[in-house]
Design a protein around this motif. Structure first.
Motif, PDB file in Angstrom:
ATOM      1  N   UNK A  60       0.638  -1.251   0.455  1.00 53.34           N
ATOM      2  CA  UNK A  60      -0.126   0.214  -0.437  1.00 53.34           C
ATOM      3  C   UNK A  60       1.204   1.712  -0.034  1.00 53.34           C
ATOM      4  N   UNK A  61       0.803   2.010  -0.583  1.00 52.76           N
ATOM      5  CA  UNK A  61       1.410   3.541  -0.907  1.00 52.76           C
ATOM      6  C   UNK A  61       0.958   4.246  -1.173  1.00 52.76           C
ATOM      7  N   UNK A  62       1.701   5.583  -0.594  1.00 55.85           N
ATOM      8  CA  UNK A  62       1.048   7.218  -1.125  1.00 55.85           C
ATOM      9  C   UNK A  62       1.479   7.349  -2.232  1.00 55.85           C
ATOM     10  N   UNK A  63       1.313   8.108  -3.889  1.00 57.34           N
ATOM     11  CA  UNK A  63       1.994   9.069  -4.248  1.00 57.34           C
ATOM     12  C   UNK A  63       1.642  10.166  -4.256  1.00 57.34           C
ATOM     13  N   UNK A  64       2.938  11.446  -5.062  1.00 58.01           N
ATOM     14  CA  UNK A  64       3.230  12.734  -5.279  1.00 58.01           C
ATOM     15  C   UNK A  64       2.357  13.531  -5.915  1.00 58.01           C
ATOM     16  N   UNK A  65       1.662  14.727  -5.443  1.00 58.13           N
ATOM     17  CA  UNK A  65       1.299  16.034  -6.885  1.00 58.13           C
ATOM     18  C   UNK A  65       2.222  15.948  -7.543  1.00 58.13           C
ATOM     19  N   UNK A  66       2.505  16.061  -8.972  1.00 61.30           N
ATOM     20  CA  UNK A  66       3.136  15.879  -9.661  1.00 61.30           C
ATOM     21  C   UNK A  66       4.067  17.210 -10.558  1.00 61.30           C
ATOM     22  N   UNK A  67       3.743  18.248  -9.244  1.00 63.12           N
ATOM     23  CA  UNK A  67       5.055  19.121  -9.026  1.00 63.12           C
ATOM     24  C   UNK A  67       6.477  18.131  -8.069  1.00 63.12           C
ATOM     25  N   UNK A  68       5.854  17.678  -7.127  1.00 65.61           N
ATOM     26  CA  UNK A  68       6.457  17.047  -6.185  1.00 65.61           C
ATOM     27  C   UNK A  68       7.223  15.740  -7.202  1.00 65.61           C
ATOM     28  N   UNK A  69       6.214  14.938  -7.867  1.00 66.21           N
ATOM     29  CA  UNK A  69       7.243  14.435  -8.310  1.00 66.21           C
ATOM     30  C   UNK A  69       7.997  14.108  -9.047  1.00 66.21           C
ATOM     31  N   UNK A  70       7.898  15.484 -10.012  1.00 65.12           N
ATOM     32  CA  UNK A  70       8.965  16.195 -10.781  1.00 65.12           C
ATOM     33  C   UNK A  70      10.291  16.555 -10.380  1.00 65.12           C
ATOM     34  N   UNK A  71       9.937  16.979  -9.191  1.00 65.46           N
ATOM     35  CA  UNK A  71      11.824  17.069  -8.624  1.00 65.46           C
ATOM     36  C   UNK A  71      12.554  15.465  -8.250  1.00 65.46           C
ATOM     37  N   UNK A  72      11.595  15.373  -7.686  1.00 61.03           N
ATOM     38  CA  UNK A  72      11.982  14.028  -7.206  1.00 61.03           C
ATOM     39  C   UNK A  72      12.694  13.279  -8.355  1.00 61.03           C
ATOM     40  N   UNK A  73      11.877  12.945  -9.833  1.00 57.54           N
ATOM     41  CA  UNK A  73      12.621  12.428 -10.904  1.00 57.54           C
ATOM     42  C   UNK A  73      13.788  13.176 -11.232  1.00 57.54           C
ATOM     43  N   UNK A  74      14.201  14.613 -10.905  1.00 55.76           N
ATOM     44  CA  UNK A  74      15.103  15.106 -11.662  1.00 55.76           C
ATOM     45  C   UNK A  74      16.580  14.952 -10.648  1.00 55.76           C
ATOM     46  N   UNK A  75      16.202  14.710  -9.705  1.00 56.85           N
ATOM     47  CA  UNK A  75      16.513  14.186  -8.027  1.00 56.85           C
ATOM     48  C   UNK A  75      17.608  12.629  -8.606  1.00 56.85           C
ATOM     49  N   UNK A  76      17.031  11.918  -8.762  1.00 55.40           N
ATOM     50  CA  UNK A  76      16.858  10.422  -9.661  1.00 55.40           C
ATOM     51  C   UNK A  76      17.629  10.984 -10.174  1.00 55.40           C
ATOM     52  N   UNK A  77      17.866  11.225 -11.379  1.00 58.59           N
ATOM     53  CA  UNK A  77      18.393  11.076 -13.010  1.00 58.59           C
ATOM     54  C   UNK A  77      19.750  11.940 -12.373  1.00 58.59           C
ATOM     55  N   UNK A  78      19.959  13.060 -11.554  1.00 56.75           N
ATOM     56  CA  UNK A  78      21.480  13.524 -11.545  1.00 56.75           C
ATOM     57  C   UNK A  78      21.489  12.326 -10.462  1.00 56.75           C
ATOM     58  N   UNK A  79      21.450  11.935  -9.754  1.00 62.68           N
ATOM     59  CA  UNK A  79      21.569  10.376  -9.187  1.00 62.68           C
ATOM     60  C   UNK A  79      22.245   9.488  -9.787  1.00 62.68           C
ATOM     61  N   UNK A  80      21.613   8.917 -10.670  1.00 62.44           N
ATOM     62  CA  UNK A  80      22.131   8.405 -11.317  1.00 62.44           C
ATOM     63  C   UNK A  80      23.069   8.563 -12.472  1.00 62.44           C
ATOM     64  N   UNK A  81      23.385   9.883 -12.990  1.00 62.60           N
ATOM     65  CA  UNK A  81      24.550  10.578 -13.497  1.00 62.60           C
ATOM     66  C   UNK A  81      25.412   9.948 -12.588  1.00 62.60           C
ATOM     67  N   UNK A  82      25.232  10.591 -11.737  1.00 58.09           N
ATOM     68  CA  UNK A  82      26.352   9.847 -10.429  1.00 58.09           C
ATOM     69  C   UNK A  82      27.602   9.120 -10.193  1.00 58.09           C
TER      70      UNK A  82
END
Length: 157
Positions: A60-82
């Motif tokens: 069972x999980x909770x998802x995020x509003x689009x703005x927060x999900x977008x910031x998390x996605x950017x952080x995820x991609x930057x981390x993947x690069x590192x």
């Protein structure tokens, strides 16, 4: 010796799988480099869901509003690069940010589908993301045990 590692706070950003102990110091340095120029940010939980489905939920999980999900996605991609710079490749799966609220061991008389669908449109609160946490994950027949390896505070110069 290898350890199961993941990066998460209240939500998982990446699952690294087995990581050689020799790479842990370099991993810490990369995560420190990534988080220092960032600032804490807020995300809003706005919907409930279940995996693999509402009718047979295991998580069972909770998802995020689009703005927060977008910031998390950017952080995820930057981390993947590192991580790629270290030769670390995360376990491949699409990045879908969510917070795990619970795991279902067995389904009793309650219908999770009705409960979850009743709460699909609303805010479950706002959280401030202040840090990333590097965890070691040890699993056995009782489940997963998470041990904090290090914390990386956003914006700490």
């Amino acid at each position: 010796r290898q350890r199961q590692m993941c990066i998460r706070d209240s939500l998982a950003l990446s699952y690294l799988g087995k990581v050689d102990d020799a790479l842990i110091g370099m991993l810490r340095a990369q995560l420190d480099k990534l988080t220092r120029p960032l600032f804490p940010f807020q995300i809003e939980c706005n919907a409930l869901g279940a995996y693999p489905s509402l009718t047979l939920p295991r998580i069972i999980h909770a998802t995020f509003a689009p703005e927060g999900a977008e910031v998390l996605g950017l952080l995820h991609r930057a981390m993947e690069k590192e991580l790629a710079e270290l030769g670390l490749h995360t376990i491949e799966r699409p990045f879908l940010p969510y917070v795990t609220l619970g795991r279902v061991r067995s389904v009793g008389p309650i219908s999770f589908e009705e409960v979850l669908l009743d709460d699909q449109n609303g805010s479950f609160g706002v959280s401030t993301i202040k840090n990333l946490v590097l965890f070691r994950v040890d699993t056995d027949q009782r489940g997963a045990k998470y041990t904090v390896v290090d914390r990386f505070y956003l914006g700490e110069m």
